[in-house]
Scaffold this motif. Structure first.
Motif, PDB file in Angstrom:
ATOM      1  N   LYS B  71       0.815  -1.210   0.000  1.00  0.00           N
ATOM      2  CA  LYS B  71       0.000   0.000   0.000  1.00  0.00           C
ATOM      3  C   LYS B  71       0.850   1.261   0.000  1.00  0.00           C
ATOM      4  CE  LYS B  71      -3.922  -2.263   2.248  1.00  0.00           C
ATOM      5  NZ  LYS B  71      -4.866  -2.261   3.398  1.00  0.00           N
ATOM      6  N   GLY B  72       2.135   1.092  -0.278  1.00  0.00           N
ATOM      7  CA  GLY B  72       3.001   2.260  -0.337  1.00  0.00           C
ATOM      8  C   GLY B  72       3.349   2.860   1.002  1.00  0.00           C
ATOM      9  N   VAL B  73       3.093   2.128   2.089  1.00  0.00           N
ATOM     10  CA  VAL B  73       3.440   2.648   3.419  1.00  0.00           C
ATOM     11  C   VAL B  73       4.355   1.631   4.103  1.00  0.00           C
ATOM     12  CG1 VAL B  73       2.561   3.503   5.620  1.00  0.00           C
ATOM     13  CG2 VAL B  73       1.267   3.924   3.518  1.00  0.00           C
ATOM     14  N   ASP B  74       3.752   0.687   4.869  1.00  0.00           N
ATOM     15  CA  ASP B  74       4.545  -0.327   5.564  1.00  0.00           C
ATOM     16  C   ASP B  74       5.194  -1.276   4.573  1.00  0.00           C
ATOM     17  OD1 ASP B  74       2.417  -0.877   8.511  1.00  0.00           O
ATOM     18  OD2 ASP B  74       3.365   0.904   7.661  1.00  0.00           O
ATOM     19  N   SER B  75       6.246  -1.930   5.061  1.00  0.00           N
ATOM     20  CA  SER B  75       6.928  -2.902   4.211  1.00  0.00           C
ATOM     21  C   SER B  75       7.339  -4.103   5.045  1.00  0.00           C
ATOM     22  CB  SER B  75       8.169  -2.268   3.582  1.00  0.00           C
ATOM     23  OG  SER B  75       8.886  -3.219   2.819  1.00  0.00           O
ATOM     24  N   THR B  76       7.408  -5.249   4.404  1.00  0.00           N
ATOM     25  CA  THR B  76       7.941  -6.448   5.043  1.00  0.00           C
ATOM     26  C   THR B  76       9.067  -7.007   4.200  1.00  0.00           C
ATOM     27  OG1 THR B  76       6.293  -7.827   3.956  1.00  0.00           O
ATOM     28  CG2 THR B  76       5.784  -7.069   6.184  1.00  0.00           C
ATOM     29  N   LEU B  77      10.066  -7.537   4.878  1.00  0.00           N
ATOM     30  CA  LEU B  77      11.195  -8.222   4.252  1.00  0.00           C
ATOM     31  C   LEU B  77      11.194  -9.655   4.783  1.00  0.00           C
ATOM     32  CD1 LEU B  77      13.917  -8.085   2.594  1.00  0.00           C
ATOM     33  CD2 LEU B  77      15.018  -7.562   4.780  1.00  0.00           C
ATOM     34  N   LYS B  78      11.257 -10.612   3.887  1.00  0.00           N
ATOM     35  CA  LYS B  78      11.207 -12.011   4.289  1.00  0.00           C
ATOM     36  C   LYS B  78      12.446 -12.747   3.802  1.00  0.00           C
ATOM     37  CE  LYS B  78       6.145 -12.205   4.140  1.00  0.00           C
ATOM     38  NZ  LYS B  78       4.962 -12.830   3.518  1.00  0.00           N
ATOM     39  N   ILE B  79      12.895 -13.693   4.607  1.00  0.00           N
ATOM     40  CA  ILE B  79      13.991 -14.575   4.231  1.00  0.00           C
ATOM     41  C   ILE B  79      13.468 -16.002   4.364  1.00  0.00           C
ATOM     42  CG2 ILE B  79      16.378 -15.247   4.604  1.00  0.00           C
ATOM     43  CD1 ILE B  79      16.801 -12.665   6.179  1.00  0.00           C
ATOM     44  N   GLN B  80      13.573 -16.769   3.264  1.00  0.00           N
ATOM     45  CA  GLN B  80      13.078 -18.135   3.280  1.00  0.00           C
ATOM     46  C   GLN B  80      13.789 -18.962   2.213  1.00  0.00           C
ATOM     47  OE1 GLN B  80       8.878 -18.423   2.418  1.00  0.00           O
ATOM     48  NE2 GLN B  80       8.767 -20.585   2.918  1.00  0.00           N
ATOM     49  N   PRO B  81      14.615 -19.928   2.594  1.00  0.00           N
ATOM     50  CA  PRO B  81      15.043 -20.285   3.939  1.00  0.00           C
ATOM     51  C   PRO B  81      16.281 -19.502   4.354  1.00  0.00           C
ATOM     52  CG  PRO B  81      15.904 -21.850   2.384  1.00  0.00           C
ATOM     53  CD  PRO B  81      15.130 -20.836   1.577  1.00  0.00           C
ATOM     54  N   ALA B  82      16.462 -19.304   5.639  1.00  0.00           N
ATOM     55  CA  ALA B  82      17.612 -18.551   6.122  1.00  0.00           C
ATOM     56  C   ALA B  82      18.884 -19.399   6.107  1.00  0.00           C
ATOM     57  CB  ALA B  82      17.341 -18.049   7.540  1.00  0.00           C
ATOM     58  N   LYS B  83      20.009 -18.726   5.888  1.00  0.00           N
ATOM     59  CA  LYS B  83      21.318 -19.350   5.952  1.00  0.00           C
ATOM     60  C   LYS B  83      22.115 -18.684   7.071  1.00  0.00           C
ATOM     61  CE  LYS B  83      21.835 -20.663   1.087  1.00  0.00           C
ATOM     62  NZ  LYS B  83      22.714 -20.569  -0.116  1.00  0.00           N
ATOM     63  N   LEU B  84      23.179 -19.355   7.466  1.00  0.00           N
ATOM     64  CA  LEU B  84      24.016 -18.811   8.544  1.00  0.00           C
ATOM     65  C   LEU B  84      24.528 -17.412   8.206  1.00  0.00           C
ATOM     66  CD1 LEU B  84      26.134 -21.962   9.493  1.00  0.00           C
ATOM     67  CD2 LEU B  84      24.102 -21.077  10.649  1.00  0.00           C
ATOM     68  N   GLU B  85      24.880 -17.214   6.930  1.00  0.00           N
ATOM     69  CA  GLU B  85      25.460 -15.931   6.529  1.00  0.00           C
ATOM     70  C   GLU B  85      24.451 -14.793   6.485  1.00  0.00           C
ATOM     71  OE1 GLU B  85      25.601 -18.763   4.689  1.00  0.00           O
ATOM     72  OE2 GLU B  85      25.264 -18.335   2.549  1.00  0.00           O
ATOM     73  N   ASP B  86      23.185 -15.096   6.745  1.00  0.00           N
ATOM     74  CA  ASP B  86      22.178 -14.036   6.803  1.00  0.00           C
ATOM     75  C   ASP B  86      22.168 -13.335   8.164  1.00  0.00           C
ATOM     76  OD1 ASP B  86      19.846 -16.127   4.953  1.00  0.00           O
ATOM     77  OD2 ASP B  86      21.382 -14.739   4.219  1.00  0.00           O
ATOM     78  N   SER B  87      22.943 -13.846   9.093  1.00  0.00           N
ATOM     79  CA  SER B  87      23.035 -13.190  10.401  1.00  0.00           C
ATOM     80  C   SER B  87      23.569 -11.781  10.212  1.00  0.00           C
ATOM     81  CB  SER B  87      23.964 -13.973  11.329  1.00  0.00           C
ATOM     82  OG  SER B  87      23.412 -15.237  11.644  1.00  0.00           O
ATOM     83  N   ALA B  88      22.787 -10.812  10.632  1.00  0.00           N
ATOM     84  CA  ALA B  88      23.120  -9.408  10.376  1.00  0.00           C
ATOM     85  C   ALA B  88      22.060  -8.536  11.041  1.00  0.00           C
ATOM     86  CB  ALA B  88      23.142  -9.125   8.868  1.00  0.00           C
ATOM     87  N   VAL B  89      22.258  -7.243  10.914  1.00  0.00           N
ATOM     88  CA  VAL B  89      21.210  -6.292  11.295  1.00  0.00           C
ATOM     89  C   VAL B  89      20.507  -5.858  10.017  1.00  0.00           C
ATOM     90  CG1 VAL B  89      20.691  -4.046  12.321  1.00  0.00           C
ATOM     91  CG2 VAL B  89      22.481  -5.490  13.313  1.00  0.00           C
TER      92      VAL B  89
END
Lengths: 113, 112
Positions: B71-89
């Motif tokens: 809707k041009g306002v909120d946003s979601t970011l998804k990771i599927q499936p996660a890997k070890l190297e995705d550890s981050a901020v």
């Protein structure tokens, strides 16, 4: 290529001294530069910005200098305080691009009381 | 003025699990960004939206990462499936067109 942020990784100063944090960039097409401060556990906080048509810009206790000839950017903090301790990042935006910012690796500033 | 809001603030998952992050930008900001910040490095742009359209997703690992801003306002970011190297901020930022980007506090992800 994108090479923002040649720098000393750490800088230690005494409280009350002036601090200078340096950053080099390689893309001559960059037209906008920002300095961010990031404290532990927090997101980057905007400090000051400068456009490529300027050489110097001053804020409260901070000054940013831009030298386009040698592609160098610096952040000067006057009368450094313990609350200034943080990691400082420079970021550049390429002219005509998608507003994308390219960040350097950052410099960790430690202010000793 | 309220800043950029993100949730959750922390998340611990096991590799191959899925995770989703939420961002609410500053009111009125048309542009929204998701960045990944690995420990000791500067933020790296994953995806940029202007309103509800994608402007730049060239550095988004599309085989596992997805993002939307319906809707041009909120946003979601998804990771599927996660890997070890995705550890981050994972940082969300917003700004008006051609204006400074303002960052949220980030979501700290640890993948075990």
């Amino acid at each position: 290529g994108e090479n923002v942020g040649l720098h000393l990784p750490t800088l230690s100063v005494q409280e009350g001294d002036n601090s200078i944090i340096n950053c080099a960039y390689s893309n001559s097409a960059s037209d906008y530069f920002i300095w961010y401060k990031q404290e532990s556990g927090k997101g980057p906080q905007f400090i000051i910005d400068i456009r490529s048509n300027m050489d110097k810009r001053q804020g409260q206790r901070v000054t940013v200098l831009l030298n386009k000839t040698v592609k160098h950017l610096s952040l000067q903090i006057a009368a450094t305080q313990p609350g200034d301790s943080a990691v400082y990042f420079c970021a550049e935006k390429i002219q005509g691009g998608s507003e994308k910012l390219v960040f350097g690796k950052g410099t960790k500033l430690t202010v000793n009381p | 003025e309220a800043g950029v809001a993100q949730s959750p603030r922390y998340k611990i998952i096991e590799k191959r699990q899925s995770v989703a992050f939420w961002c609410n930008p500053i009111s009125g900001h048309a542009t929204l960004y998701w960045y990944q910040q690995i420990l000791g490095q500067g933020p790296k742009l994953l995806i940029q939206f202007q309103n509800n359209g994608v402007v730049d997703d060239s550095q988004l690992p599309k085989d596992r990462f997805s993002a939307e801003r319906l809707k041009g306002v909120d946003s979601t970011l998804k990771i599927q499936p996660a890997k070890l190297e995705d550890s981050a901020v994972y940082l969300c930022a917003s700004g008006g067109v051609g204006e400074t980007q303002y960052f949220g506090p980030g979501t700290r992800l640890l993948v075990l």
